[in-house]
Design a protein around this motif. Structure first.
Motif, PDB file in Angstrom:
ATOM      1  N   GLY A 182       0.829  -1.202   0.000  1.00  0.00           N
ATOM      2  CA  GLY A 182       0.000   0.000   0.000  1.00  0.00           C
ATOM      3  C   GLY A 182       0.865   1.253   0.000  1.00  0.00           C
ATOM      4  O   GLY A 182       1.942   1.283   0.600  1.00  0.00           O
ATOM      5  N   GLY A 183       0.400   2.292  -0.668  1.00  0.00           N
ATOM      6  CA  GLY A 183       1.039   3.607  -0.603  1.00  0.00           C
ATOM      7  C   GLY A 183       2.341   3.712  -1.373  1.00  0.00           C
ATOM      8  O   GLY A 183       2.632   2.889  -2.250  1.00  0.00           O
ATOM      9  N   GLN A 184       3.139   4.715  -1.027  1.00  0.00           N
ATOM     10  CA  GLN A 184       4.459   4.924  -1.638  1.00  0.00           C
ATOM     11  C   GLN A 184       5.294   5.713  -0.615  1.00  0.00           C
ATOM     12  O   GLN A 184       4.786   6.114   0.421  1.00  0.00           O
ATOM     13  CB  GLN A 184       4.325   5.658  -2.983  1.00  0.00           C
ATOM     14  N   ARG A 185       6.593   5.891  -0.904  1.00  0.00           N
ATOM     15  CA  ARG A 185       7.477   6.478   0.122  1.00  0.00           C
ATOM     16  C   ARG A 185       8.354   7.590  -0.443  1.00  0.00           C
ATOM     17  O   ARG A 185       9.542   7.671  -0.140  1.00  0.00           O
ATOM     18  CB  ARG A 185       8.315   5.369   0.773  1.00  0.00           C
ATOM     19  N   ALA A 186       7.737   8.454  -1.241  1.00  0.00           N
ATOM     20  CA  ALA A 186       8.513   9.546  -1.833  1.00  0.00           C
ATOM     21  C   ALA A 186       9.088  10.466  -0.751  1.00  0.00           C
ATOM     22  O   ALA A 186      10.135  11.083  -0.943  1.00  0.00           O
ATOM     23  CB  ALA A 186       7.643  10.336  -2.811  1.00  0.00           C
ATOM     24  N   ASN A 187       8.411  10.527   0.397  1.00  0.00           N
ATOM     25  CA  ASN A 187       8.924  11.384   1.483  1.00  0.00           C
ATOM     26  C   ASN A 187      10.317  10.933   1.932  1.00  0.00           C
ATOM     27  O   ASN A 187      11.164  11.750   2.283  1.00  0.00           O
ATOM     28  CB  ASN A 187       7.944  11.382   2.660  1.00  0.00           C
ATOM     29  N   GLU A 188      10.553   9.613   1.908  1.00  0.00           N
ATOM     30  CA  GLU A 188      11.872   9.117   2.326  1.00  0.00           C
ATOM     31  C   GLU A 188      12.947   9.430   1.297  1.00  0.00           C
ATOM     32  O   GLU A 188      14.117   9.642   1.646  1.00  0.00           O
ATOM     33  CB  GLU A 188      11.818   7.603   2.543  1.00  0.00           C
ATOM     34  N   SER A 234      -7.501  -2.708   1.802  1.00  0.00           N
ATOM     35  CA  SER A 234      -8.236  -3.956   1.585  1.00  0.00           C
ATOM     36  C   SER A 234      -7.519  -4.765   0.501  1.00  0.00           C
ATOM     37  O   SER A 234      -6.668  -4.237  -0.229  1.00  0.00           O
ATOM     38  CB  SER A 234      -9.657  -3.657   1.116  1.00  0.00           C
ATOM     39  N   GLU A 235      -7.896  -6.019   0.383  1.00  0.00           N
ATOM     40  CA  GLU A 235      -7.306  -6.850  -0.665  1.00  0.00           C
ATOM     41  C   GLU A 235      -7.564  -6.239  -2.049  1.00  0.00           C
ATOM     42  O   GLU A 235      -6.662  -6.181  -2.891  1.00  0.00           O
ATOM     43  CB  GLU A 235      -7.890  -8.266  -0.578  1.00  0.00           C
ATOM     44  N   ASP A 236      -8.770  -5.755  -2.257  1.00  0.00           N
ATOM     45  CA  ASP A 236      -9.083  -5.158  -3.563  1.00  0.00           C
ATOM     46  C   ASP A 236      -8.286  -3.878  -3.801  1.00  0.00           C
ATOM     47  O   ASP A 236      -7.871  -3.596  -4.930  1.00  0.00           O
ATOM     48  CB  ASP A 236     -10.583  -4.879  -3.688  1.00  0.00           C
ATOM     49  N   ALA A 237      -8.086  -3.109  -2.739  1.00  0.00           N
ATOM     50  CA  ALA A 237      -7.307  -1.867  -2.903  1.00  0.00           C
ATOM     51  C   ALA A 237      -5.848  -2.198  -3.236  1.00  0.00           C
ATOM     52  O   ALA A 237      -5.233  -1.546  -4.084  1.00  0.00           O
ATOM     53  CB  ALA A 237      -7.387  -1.030  -1.629  1.00  0.00           C
ATOM     54  N   LEU A 238      -5.305  -3.229  -2.585  1.00  0.00           N
ATOM     55  CA  LEU A 238      -3.927  -3.635  -2.900  1.00  0.00           C
ATOM     56  C   LEU A 238      -3.831  -4.112  -4.344  1.00  0.00           C
ATOM     57  O   LEU A 238      -2.868  -3.808  -5.057  1.00  0.00           O
ATOM     58  CB  LEU A 238      -3.477  -4.762  -1.968  1.00  0.00           C
ATOM     59  N   TYR A 239      -4.842  -4.852  -4.758  1.00  0.00           N
ATOM     60  CA  TYR A 239      -4.876  -5.345  -6.150  1.00  0.00           C
ATOM     61  C   TYR A 239      -4.887  -4.162  -7.116  1.00  0.00           C
ATOM     62  O   TYR A 239      -4.130  -4.129  -8.097  1.00  0.00           O
ATOM     63  CB  TYR A 239      -6.106  -6.229  -6.357  1.00  0.00           C
ATOM     64  N   ALA A 240      -5.737  -3.186  -6.830  1.00  0.00           N
ATOM     65  CA  ALA A 240      -5.880  -2.030  -7.732  1.00  0.00           C
ATOM     66  C   ALA A 240      -4.575  -1.237  -7.823  1.00  0.00           C
ATOM     67  O   ALA A 240      -4.269  -0.653  -8.860  1.00  0.00           O
ATOM     68  CB  ALA A 240      -7.018  -1.139  -7.259  1.00  0.00           C
TER      69      ALA A 240
END
Ligand code: DI6
Ligand code: FE
Length: 408
Positions: free
Chosen positions: A72-78, A109-115
């Motif tokens: 989930g998400g991303q880590r551009a802040n790092e 959710s599983e669907d959100a991770l899939y998307a």
């Protein structure tokens, strides 16, 4: 994948990137049924439709043997923190790093991770990837690791691509286990791994063996649990320091050890003896601005097979181009062109235990091949993140036909 055209036919007027003599291959029932000179096409295949490859360069389907594609998400802040001078270890200690992706993965959710993962997979596939490894390790609790691995399996089915799942429960210590390291290792070995294996979600087991992650002794406990279930192991080893992880992994017959910038001569010898693949991850090396090169010349001299992979992950390798990684393995690590091509095909397949089905064009294998509008093999790794047109046959179907070979 029902809507994709079947690739059954005789594909002729192609050139093999590995220098092989064949100029044609026949696909029948989704498999490579024949390869050779079109002038000697056996009568059995004469009735198949013909596809003129117009002198395109042919390679096996590419294999990306180390990814953390589902999170989930991303880590551009790092990325910004590191630009301001923080090291990867400092970011991790400040509550960033793997644990911040764990929060975002648990919340999805599983669907959100899939998307989120599906468009990433599509980019890798557009490069010519036909088999991919996807690790868990951003859940760090049974239900969340399960979610990641289920998404990985679904992606494989929906996109018609070979997916090998790797359980990486020992990726980081989850915050709720602070001060209780052994309890977490016990959970990984005695509950998470057996449960996920019973659900058919685990093809291999990995550990992040590093001073900011898990020790050699903790790694060995996970390996023992994997072996008790008959599962092969691999290891994130020797990325930031020489912990002796590769030699331990080799003792457990590991498929691969990955990163290995700090690999010692003892580790190389152990890998040679066990047939373990060395997986090079130039994207992480580049992103972390590492300067300690993996011991390429010694690996080459020892005959240890070298693979190259994206290590796609939100922290240290946010890339979605395996060809760019092959380019960087040549430019930064000094691989030769044939080594880089083997690194993203045959040796990568071996790192996943897929050497009998993937990574080589040969009769009897599933039809996974790419036709490239390139004049010579070096062009495959010479271009920097430039998508040349290609026709992709994946699992016996024409997935992309940017060369327009199927047009009348
Ligand atoms: N693979 C990993 O698992 C770690 N580094 C790597 O190359 C950490 C990935 C992350 O920071 O999320
Ligand atoms: Fe990794």
């Amino acid at each position: 994948m029902k809507h994709l055209p079947n690739a059954d036919g005789v594909w002729h007027s192609l050139r093999l990137a590995d220098g092989g003599e064949a100029n044609a291959l026949a696909v029948q029932h989704g498999q490579i049924a024949w390869m050779g000179d079109i002038a000697a096409l056996p009568a059995a295949f004469a009735a198949l439709p013909r596809v003129d490859a117009r002198h395109a360069l042919a390679t096996p389907g590419l294999v990306d043997c180390h990814t953390h594609l589902v999170y989930g998400g991303q880590r551009a802040n790092e990325f910004a923190m590191r630009l301001a001078g923080a090291s990867y270890e400092e970011v991790a200690k400040a509550g960033g790093g793997i644990v911040s992706s764990v929060s975002a993965t648990r919340a999805a959710s599983e669907d959100a991770l899939y998307a989120q993962a599906a468009p990433r997979l599509q980019q890798l596939l557009a490069d010519g990837v036909c088999a991919i490894e996807i690790k868990s390790g951003y859940g760090l609790a049974l239900e969340h690791e399960r979610k990641q691995l289920r998404v990985a399996r679904r992606l494989g089915v929906d996109f018609g691509v070979t997916v090998r799942t790797t359980f990486l429960g020992a990726h980081a210590l989850p915050p709720e286990y602070a001060g209780r390291r052994q309890d977490y290792i016990d959970l990984v070995c005695n509950e998470m791994l057996p449960a996920l294996h019973a659900e058919g979600l685990v093809d291999a087991v990995d550990v992040f063996c590093e001073r900011i992650a898990f020790s050699l002794a903790e790694t060995e406990q996970v390996f023992k649990a994997a072996h008790a279930l008959g599962l092969p192991v691999k290891l994130h080893a020797e990325q930031l320091s020489d912990m002796g992880g590769s030699a331990l992994a080799a003792r457990y017959g590991a498929l691969s050890t990955d990163h290995i910038e700090h690999l010692s001569p003892t580790g190389i010898e152990a890998m040679r003896a066990s047939g373990t693949v060395a997986v090079l991850l130039p994207g992480a090396y580049y992103t972390l601005r590492d300067t300690h090169l993996p011991p390429i010349a010694a690996l080459r001299a020892a005959g240890v097979p070298m693979a190259v992979s994206t290590d796609h992950n939100p922290g240290t390798s946010p890339t979605l181009s395996l060809l760019l990684m092959a380019n960087m393995a040549c430019t930064m690590f000094r691989l030769t062109v044939p080594e880089a091509l083997a690194g993203i095909t045959s040796h990568a397949a071996r790192a996943l235990g897929l050497q009998d089905t993937h990574g080589v064009l040969a009769v009897g294998r599933p039809a996974n091949f790419i036709l490239w509008d390139l004049s010579e093999p070096a062009e495959l790794v010479y271009w920097l993140a430039h998508q040349t047109p290609r026709t992709i046959v994946r699992q016996g179907r024409v997935a992309i036909d940017a060369l327009g070979l199927l047009q009348p």
